[in-house]
Design a protein around this motif. Structure first.
Motif, PDB file in Angstrom:
ATOM      1  N   VAL A   1       0.860  -1.168   0.000  1.00 53.21           N
ATOM      2  CA  VAL A   1       0.000   0.000   0.000  1.00 53.21           C
ATOM      3  C   VAL A   1       0.902   1.225   0.000  1.00 53.21           C
ATOM      4  CG1 VAL A   1      -1.767   1.242   1.292  1.00 53.21           C
ATOM      5  CG2 VAL A   1      -1.773  -1.236   1.265  1.00 53.21           C
ATOM      6  N   ALA A   2       0.537   2.204  -0.767  1.00 55.91           N
ATOM      7  CA  ALA A   2       1.326   3.426  -0.832  1.00 55.91           C
ATOM      8  C   ALA A   2       1.339   4.104   0.534  1.00 55.91           C
ATOM      9  CB  ALA A   2       0.742   4.372  -1.869  1.00 55.91           C
ATOM     10  N   PRO A   3       2.479   4.654   0.926  1.00 51.38           N
ATOM     11  CA  PRO A   3       2.536   5.330   2.225  1.00 51.38           C
ATOM     12  C   PRO A   3       1.685   6.592   2.237  1.00 51.38           C
ATOM     13  CG  PRO A   3       4.630   5.537   1.063  1.00 51.38           C
ATOM     14  CD  PRO A   3       3.763   4.642   0.244  1.00 51.38           C
ATOM     15  N   LYS A   4       1.095   6.880   3.401  1.00 54.10           N
ATOM     16  CA  LYS A   4       0.260   8.064   3.554  1.00 54.10           C
ATOM     17  C   LYS A   4       0.907   9.095   4.472  1.00 54.10           C
ATOM     18  CE  LYS A   4      -4.000   5.541   2.831  1.00 54.10           C
ATOM     19  NZ  LYS A   4      -5.240   5.051   3.390  1.00 54.10           N
ATOM     20  N   TYR A   5       1.861   8.641   5.267  1.00 51.32           N
ATOM     21  CA  TYR A   5       2.512   9.522   6.242  1.00 51.32           C
ATOM     22  C   TYR A   5       4.023   9.362   6.135  1.00 51.32           C
ATOM     23  CZ  TYR A   5      -2.232   9.304   8.023  1.00 51.32           C
ATOM     24  OH  TYR A   5      -3.592   9.355   8.124  1.00 51.32           O
ATOM     25  N   ARG A   6       4.755  10.489   6.259  1.00 54.51           N
ATOM     26  CA  ARG A   6       6.220  10.456   6.168  1.00 54.51           C
ATOM     27  C   ARG A   6       6.801  11.381   7.230  1.00 54.51           C
ATOM     28  NH1 ARG A   6       7.283  11.175   0.852  1.00 54.51           N
ATOM     29  NH2 ARG A   6       7.762   9.000   0.602  1.00 54.51           N
TER      30      ARG A   6
END
Length: 112
Positions: free
Chosen positions: A74-79
Motif C-alpha cells: 500500500v502506498a505510504p500516507k505519512y512520512r
C-alpha cells in the motif's frame, strides 16, 4: 419383495449412471469453456486488447496462490520529514509517529 442382491445391483447401476452423467457434464463444461475462450480471444484480437490491459488482480482459477502471500503493498500516507520513514496508515502506528504525536504534533502534520 426385492432381495439384498437386487438392491445392491440397482445401487451399482445407479452409481455407474451417475458417473457417466458426471463425465458428460464435465465434457459439456469443457466444450463450453473452450468456446468462450475462443470468443474472448477473437474479441481481444479484434480490439487490440492485451491480457495486461485487463488488469486482473486475482489469480486464475486453478492456478497457484497470488505471488505475494503476505498481502499487497500500500502506498505510504505519512512520512517523517527528517528521517524519511513512512507509514501506510494500516496496522499499528509506528513508534516514531507515536512519539511525535505524544510530543504535541498532529497526524495531519505527517500526511504526504
Amino acid at each position: 419383495m426385492s432381495s439384498v442382491q437386487d438392491l445392491v445391483r440397482q445401487r451399482d447401476e445407479l452409481a455407474r449412471q451417475q458417473q457417466e452423467l458426471n463425465q458428460q457434464i464435465e465434457a459439456a463444461r469443457r466444450s463450453e469453456r473452450a468456446g468462450v475462450i475462443a470468443q474472448i480471444k477473437a474479441l481481444m484480437a479484434e480490439h487490440g486488447v492485451t491480457v495486461a490491459e485487463l488488469g486482473s488482480s486475482k489469480p486464475a482459477r486453478g492456478s497457484a496462490k497470488a505471488s505475494n502471500p503476505s498481502g499487497s503493498k500500500v502506498a505510504p500516507k505519512y512520512r517523517h520529514p527528517d528521517s524519511g520513514e513512512t507509514w501506510s496508515g494500516r496496522g499499528l502506528k509506528p513508534k516514531w509517529l507515536q512519539a511525535e504525536i505524544a510530543g504535541g504534533k498532529s497526524l495531519d502534520d505527517f500526511k504526504i
